[in-house]
Enzyme design. Structure first.
Site, mmCIF file in Angstrom:
data_model
loop_
_atom_site.group_PDB
_atom_site.id
_atom_site.type_symbol
_atom_site.label_atom_id
_atom_site.label_comp_id
_atom_site.label_asym_id
_atom_site.label_seq_id
_atom_site.Cartn_x
_atom_site.Cartn_y
_atom_site.Cartn_z
ATOM 1 N N GLN A 130 -0.383 4.998 0.762
ATOM 2 C CA GLN A 130 -0.606 5.334 2.168
ATOM 3 C C GLN A 130 0.700 5.706 2.852
ATOM 4 O OE1 GLN A 130 -3.723 5.416 3.928
ATOM 5 N NE2 GLN A 130 -2.358 6.554 5.297
ATOM 6 N N HIS A 163 0.863 -1.187 0.000
ATOM 7 C CA HIS A 163 0.000 0.000 0.000
ATOM 8 C C HIS A 163 0.906 1.246 0.000
ATOM 9 C CE1 HIS A 163 -3.395 2.458 0.240
ATOM 10 N NE2 HIS A 163 -3.896 2.136 1.411
#
Length: 306
Positions: free
Chosen positions: A134, A131
């Site tokens: 993020q 991810h």
């Protein structure tokens, strides 16, 4: 020059990553000052969502709009991807009509295969393994509140999941120490960890990971696609809640982050999002600014190729 994608943090050099974080804060100041900056009028972002989202969709769609461009939202039920068209074929067609693509999906191989056949930059909006968007927001947030994260200690409390994997890469690239506190059986994958023994340490309890931390981060116990494991995970992670007591083991100026959505009373205590150490709301907003900096970087890099 090869086409630049952003599938993991390591698609950037450490210098590029640091410059991107500085640029994200600069774009944030511009936006807060209501300064119009529209370098990408007419550019179109395609957003492919096989996993649902709040922050990812809003931040990318708002970001490209603020740049003067537009976004197209695509879900499996809206496209032939959901009816079995090969990813390679879809990538060729979709990228021929767009300027940049963001994909949020399950298998990391999906974004890798799509990028291999795409003629425009591809961004990983989340996969089961990584991810990275993020992490851009998290690193920007830490930098804005505490300065450089180099030499600091970060505690990841919970599942050795995609967020944890991206934190491991960030530790290597940004020069901080990562202490992972995870239950037995839920640690990061050994084959992924092997490369990062110099900057990552794993504990099977939350307390040892939290001691002297400058930043404590957590995530939900059961990610999308793991709902059937909820009860099993609740039992396994019961001693891994981030709460006021755990924060007391960290440095007095330690920050707390969570990528959201959060389950109060599970991975965090009821009032943890509003704790004096929490910068969760700044972290959430910074998805917008960090991803604007990322799209600007990739679009400009692609222009250099033409």
């Amino acid at each position: 020059m090869a086409l630049r994608h952003f599938l993991t943090l390591r698609d950037l050099s450490s210098t590029e990553l640091k410059n991107l974080l500085d640029r994200a804060s600069e774009l944030k100041r511009q936006q807060h000052n209501n300064e119009l900056f529209q370098p990408f009028k007419g550019k179109v972002l395609g957003m492919i969502f096989e996993k649902s989202s709040t922050r990812t969709r809003i931040s990318f769609e708002a970001g490209i709009a603020q740049f003067g461009g537009s976004a197209i939202f695509l879900s499996p039920r809206d496209t032939q991807l959901g009816r079995g068209e090969p990813i390679e074929d879809s990538a060729r067609v979709i990228s021929s009509m767009l300027d940049i693509v963001m994909i949020r999906t399950f298998g990391h191989d999906v974004v890798q295969r799509f990028a291999s056949y795409s003629s425009v930059p591809v961004i990983n909006g989340l996969t089961d393994d990584h991810h990275p968007c993020q992490l851009l927001a998290d690193l920007q947030t830490y930098q804005e509140h505490r300065g450089s994260i180099q030499g600091k200690t970060v505690a990841w409390i919970g599942d050795g999941n995609n967020m944890c994997n991206s934190y491991i890469e960030a530790a290597h690239m940004m020069g901080f120490k990562l202490k992972v506190g995870a239950p037995k059986g839920y640690e990061p994958k050994p084959e992924f960890m092997a490369e990062f023994a110099h900057c990552v340490e794993v504990f099977n309890n939350a307390e040892d990971a939290a001691v002297n931390a400058d930043l404590i981060v957590t995530d939900v116990w059961a990610s999308m696609g793991q709902e059937e494991e909820q009860k099993l995970r609740e039992a396994a992670f019961a001693a891994f809640q981030v709460n006021e007591k755990l924060m007391e083991l960290a440095h007095p100026d330690c920050l707390f982050m969570h990528c959201l959505p959060a389950h109060r009373g599970e991975e965090i205590s009821e009032h943890m999002l509003d704790h004096k150490s929490s910068v969760v709301w700044d972290e959430a907003e910074n998805r917008l600014h960090a991803q604007k900096a990322l799209m600007e970087f990739l679009l400009n890099e692609n222009l250099k190729r033409s």
